[in-house]
Design a protein around this motif. Sequence first.
Motif, PDB file in Angstrom:
ATOM      1  N   ASN A 101       0.805  -1.228   0.000  1.00 53.18           N
ATOM      2  CA  ASN A 101       0.000   0.000   0.000  1.00 53.18           C
ATOM      3  C   ASN A 101       0.832   1.269   0.000  1.00 53.18           C
ATOM      4  O   ASN A 101       0.282   2.360  -0.094  1.00 53.18           O
ATOM      5  CB  ASN A 101      -0.893   0.028   1.230  1.00 53.18           C
ATOM      6  CG  ASN A 101      -1.938  -1.061   1.181  1.00 53.18           C
ATOM      7  OD1 ASN A 101      -2.400  -1.425   0.111  1.00 53.18           O
ATOM      8  ND2 ASN A 101      -2.280  -1.588   2.325  1.00 53.18           N
ATOM      9  N   GLY A 102       2.123   1.140   0.184  1.00 52.93           N
ATOM     10  CA  GLY A 102       2.925   2.359   0.253  1.00 52.93           C
ATOM     11  C   GLY A 102       4.338   2.076   0.670  1.00 52.93           C
ATOM     12  O   GLY A 102       4.859   0.977   0.482  1.00 52.93           O
ATOM     13  N   LEU A 103       4.922   3.104   1.261  1.00 54.95           N
ATOM     14  CA  LEU A 103       6.340   3.093   1.560  1.00 54.95           C
ATOM     15  C   LEU A 103       6.533   3.762   2.914  1.00 54.95           C
ATOM     16  O   LEU A 103       5.897   4.777   3.191  1.00 54.95           O
ATOM     17  CB  LEU A 103       7.002   3.917   0.456  1.00 54.95           C
ATOM     18  CG  LEU A 103       8.489   4.142   0.433  1.00 54.95           C
ATOM     19  CD1 LEU A 103       9.203   2.822   0.157  1.00 54.95           C
ATOM     20  CD2 LEU A 103       8.809   5.146  -0.666  1.00 54.95           C
ATOM     21  N   THR A 104       7.388   3.195   3.749  1.00 54.34           N
ATOM     22  CA  THR A 104       7.738   3.868   4.996  1.00 54.34           C
ATOM     23  C   THR A 104       9.241   4.082   5.001  1.00 54.34           C
ATOM     24  O   THR A 104      10.005   3.183   4.642  1.00 54.34           O
ATOM     25  CB  THR A 104       7.219   3.100   6.236  1.00 54.34           C
ATOM     26  OG1 THR A 104       7.415   3.919   7.379  1.00 54.34           O
ATOM     27  CG2 THR A 104       7.898   1.772   6.442  1.00 54.34           C
ATOM     28  N   ILE A 105       9.646   5.287   5.336  1.00 54.90           N
ATOM     29  CA  ILE A 105      11.053   5.667   5.233  1.00 54.90           C
ATOM     30  C   ILE A 105      11.490   6.237   6.566  1.00 54.90           C
ATOM     31  O   ILE A 105      10.848   7.144   7.091  1.00 54.90           O
ATOM     32  CB  ILE A 105      11.229   6.775   4.168  1.00 54.90           C
ATOM     33  CG1 ILE A 105      10.755   6.283   2.804  1.00 54.90           C
ATOM     34  CG2 ILE A 105      12.667   7.264   4.114  1.00 54.90           C
ATOM     35  CD1 ILE A 105      10.298   7.400   1.911  1.00 54.90           C
TER      36      ILE A 105
ATOM     37  N   ASN B 101      10.541   9.889  10.244  1.00 55.81           N
ATOM     38  CA  ASN B 101       9.993   8.851   9.377  1.00 55.81           C
ATOM     39  C   ASN B 101       8.834   9.418   8.577  1.00 55.81           C
ATOM     40  O   ASN B 101       8.172  10.347   9.004  1.00 55.81           O
ATOM     41  CB  ASN B 101       9.576   7.624  10.197  1.00 55.81           C
ATOM     42  CG  ASN B 101       8.453   7.930  11.142  1.00 55.81           C
ATOM     43  OD1 ASN B 101       7.304   8.120  10.732  1.00 55.81           O
ATOM     44  ND2 ASN B 101       8.773   8.003  12.443  1.00 55.81           N
ATOM     45  N   PHE B 102       8.636   8.836   7.425  1.00 56.83           N
ATOM     46  CA  PHE B 102       7.499   9.178   6.569  1.00 56.83           C
ATOM     47  C   PHE B 102       6.814   7.870   6.215  1.00 56.83           C
ATOM     48  O   PHE B 102       7.494   6.886   5.946  1.00 56.83           O
ATOM     49  CB  PHE B 102       7.963   9.742   5.219  1.00 56.83           C
ATOM     50  CG  PHE B 102       8.772  11.001   5.285  1.00 56.83           C
ATOM     51  CD1 PHE B 102       8.154  12.238   5.254  1.00 56.83           C
ATOM     52  CD2 PHE B 102      10.155  10.933   5.326  1.00 56.83           C
ATOM     53  CE1 PHE B 102       8.911  13.396   5.265  1.00 56.83           C
ATOM     54  CE2 PHE B 102      10.916  12.089   5.339  1.00 56.83           C
ATOM     55  CZ  PHE B 102      10.285  13.329   5.309  1.00 56.83           C
ATOM     56  N   THR B 103       5.487   7.872   6.192  1.00 56.22           N
ATOM     57  CA  THR B 103       4.760   6.740   5.623  1.00 56.22           C
ATOM     58  C   THR B 103       3.840   7.318   4.566  1.00 56.22           C
ATOM     59  O   THR B 103       2.991   8.145   4.875  1.00 56.22           O
ATOM     60  CB  THR B 103       3.989   5.987   6.713  1.00 56.22           C
ATOM     61  OG1 THR B 103       4.943   5.503   7.662  1.00 56.22           O
ATOM     62  CG2 THR B 103       3.224   4.802   6.133  1.00 56.22           C
ATOM     63  N   VAL B 104       4.092   6.970   3.328  1.00 62.49           N
ATOM     64  CA  VAL B 104       3.346   7.567   2.220  1.00 62.49           C
ATOM     65  C   VAL B 104       2.673   6.475   1.390  1.00 62.49           C
ATOM     66  O   VAL B 104       3.209   5.376   1.254  1.00 62.49           O
ATOM     67  CB  VAL B 104       4.254   8.442   1.332  1.00 62.49           C
ATOM     68  CG1 VAL B 104       4.720   9.669   2.097  1.00 62.49           C
ATOM     69  CG2 VAL B 104       5.442   7.675   0.797  1.00 62.49           C
TER      70      VAL B 104
ATOM     71  N   SER C  22       1.986  -1.045   8.624  1.00 66.71           N
ATOM     72  CA  SER C  22       1.878   0.343   9.061  1.00 66.71           C
ATOM     73  C   SER C  22       0.411   0.725   9.148  1.00 66.71           C
ATOM     74  O   SER C  22      -0.460  -0.120   8.946  1.00 66.71           O
ATOM     75  CB  SER C  22       2.567   1.255   8.043  1.00 66.71           C
ATOM     76  OG  SER C  22       1.736   1.394   6.905  1.00 66.71           O
ATOM     77  N   VAL C  23       0.163   2.000   9.416  1.00 63.74           N
ATOM     78  CA  VAL C  23      -1.216   2.497   9.438  1.00 63.74           C
ATOM     79  C   VAL C  23      -1.888   2.298   8.078  1.00 63.74           C
ATOM     80  O   VAL C  23      -3.110   2.235   7.991  1.00 63.74           O
ATOM     81  CB  VAL C  23      -1.270   3.998   9.811  1.00 63.74           C
ATOM     82  CG1 VAL C  23      -0.949   4.192  11.269  1.00 63.74           C
ATOM     83  CG2 VAL C  23      -0.347   4.821   8.940  1.00 63.74           C
ATOM     84  N   LEU C  24      -1.086   2.200   7.030  1.00 69.31           N
ATOM     85  CA  LEU C  24      -1.641   1.998   5.684  1.00 69.31           C
ATOM     86  C   LEU C  24      -1.784   0.523   5.332  1.00 69.31           C
ATOM     87  O   LEU C  24      -2.207   0.180   4.241  1.00 69.31           O
ATOM     88  CB  LEU C  24      -0.736   2.667   4.641  1.00 69.31           C
ATOM     89  CG  LEU C  24      -0.547   4.183   4.736  1.00 69.31           C
ATOM     90  CD1 LEU C  24       0.455   4.652   3.694  1.00 69.31           C
ATOM     91  CD2 LEU C  24      -1.879   4.878   4.527  1.00 69.31           C
ATOM     92  N   GLY C  25      -1.378  -0.348   6.245  1.00 64.56           N
ATOM     93  CA  GLY C  25      -1.337  -1.773   5.921  1.00 64.56           C
ATOM     94  C   GLY C  25       0.092  -2.150   5.578  1.00 64.56           C
ATOM     95  O   GLY C  25       1.031  -1.552   6.098  1.00 64.56           O
ATOM     96  N   LEU C  26       0.256  -3.094   4.677  1.00 61.07           N
ATOM     97  CA  LEU C  26       1.609  -3.529   4.319  1.00 61.07           C
ATOM     98  C   LEU C  26       2.289  -2.496   3.439  1.00 61.07           C
ATOM     99  O   LEU C  26       1.740  -2.062   2.428  1.00 61.07           O
ATOM    100  CB  LEU C  26       1.552  -4.866   3.584  1.00 61.07           C
ATOM    101  CG  LEU C  26       1.175  -6.073   4.441  1.00 61.07           C
ATOM    102  CD1 LEU C  26       1.124  -7.324   3.567  1.00 61.07           C
ATOM    103  CD2 LEU C  26       2.166  -6.266   5.583  1.00 61.07           C
TER     104      LEU C  26
END
Length: 153
Positions: A31-35, A83-86, A135-139
Motif C-alpha cells: 500500500n505504500g512506503l515507509t522511510i 519517518n514518513f509513511t506515504v 503500518s497504518v496503511l497496511g503492508l
Amino acid sequence: MANNHASALFFAALILLAASSPARGAGIFLNGLTISGQLCCTSTGNCPGQGVGRVPIVLNCTNIFGGTTTAGRTTTTDTGSFNFTVPLLGLILGNIIPCTVGVQLPLERIVCPALSTTTGTLSSIVQSVGTVVTSVLGLVQNATITGFNHLGV
Ligand SMILES: *[C@@H]1O[C@H](CO)[C@@H](O)[C@H](O)[C@H]1NC(C)=O
Ligand SMILES: *[C@@H]1O[C@H](CO)[C@@H](O)[C@H](O)[C@H]1NC(C)=O
Ligand SMILES: *[C@@H]1O[C@H](CO)[C@@H](O)[C@H](O)[C@H]1NC(C)=O
C-alpha cells in the motif's frame, strides 16, 4: 496551490497505474512506503553524532512526468529521527525508489553549529531495506536513507 494540484494529479495517476497493472512485491500487495532516518549535528548531517531535533525534513520523489513532487514533510524528533509513511509509491516503484530526503540549510546556530554556516541542502537517496512492514496503511515497503550529501551553494 499549484503544488497541491500537481501532487493530487500525481497520486491520481499512480492509482490509475496501480489499478491497471497491480504491482507486487514478493507476491504481496503493497500500500505504500515507509522511510526512516536520522539527522545528526555533524558537518555532513550524517550519524553517528548528536541528533538534531525539530528540523523540517522533506520527502521529494520523481513523479511519472519526470518532475519532482513533494510526497511528505515531517520534523525530526529530539533524537534527530524522522519517518514518513506515504501511500502507493512502493507499488509501482519497487526497489528503485526515485525519492530523496532533504534538509534545507543553514540550520540555526543554536540548533546545530556544525550546519549553521553552510547553505544549500542536504539530500539523501531513499533505498529499500528489502522488507515489508505493517503500518497504518497496511503492508508497506520499508526503506531508509543512504546518507546525506551536500547539494547547492
Ligand atoms: C514516526 O515519527 C513520529 C513523529 O514524527 C513518531 O511519533 C513515530 O513514533 C515514528 N514512528 C516510527 C515507527 O518510528
Ligand atoms: C523538493 O522539491 C521541491 C519541488 O517540488 C523543491 O522546491 C525543493 O527545493 C525540494 N527540496 C529539497 C530539500 O530537495
Ligand atoms: C525498517 O528499516 C529500518 C532501517 O533499516 C529498521 O531500523 C527497522 O527496524 C525496519 N522495520 C521493520 C519493522 O523491520
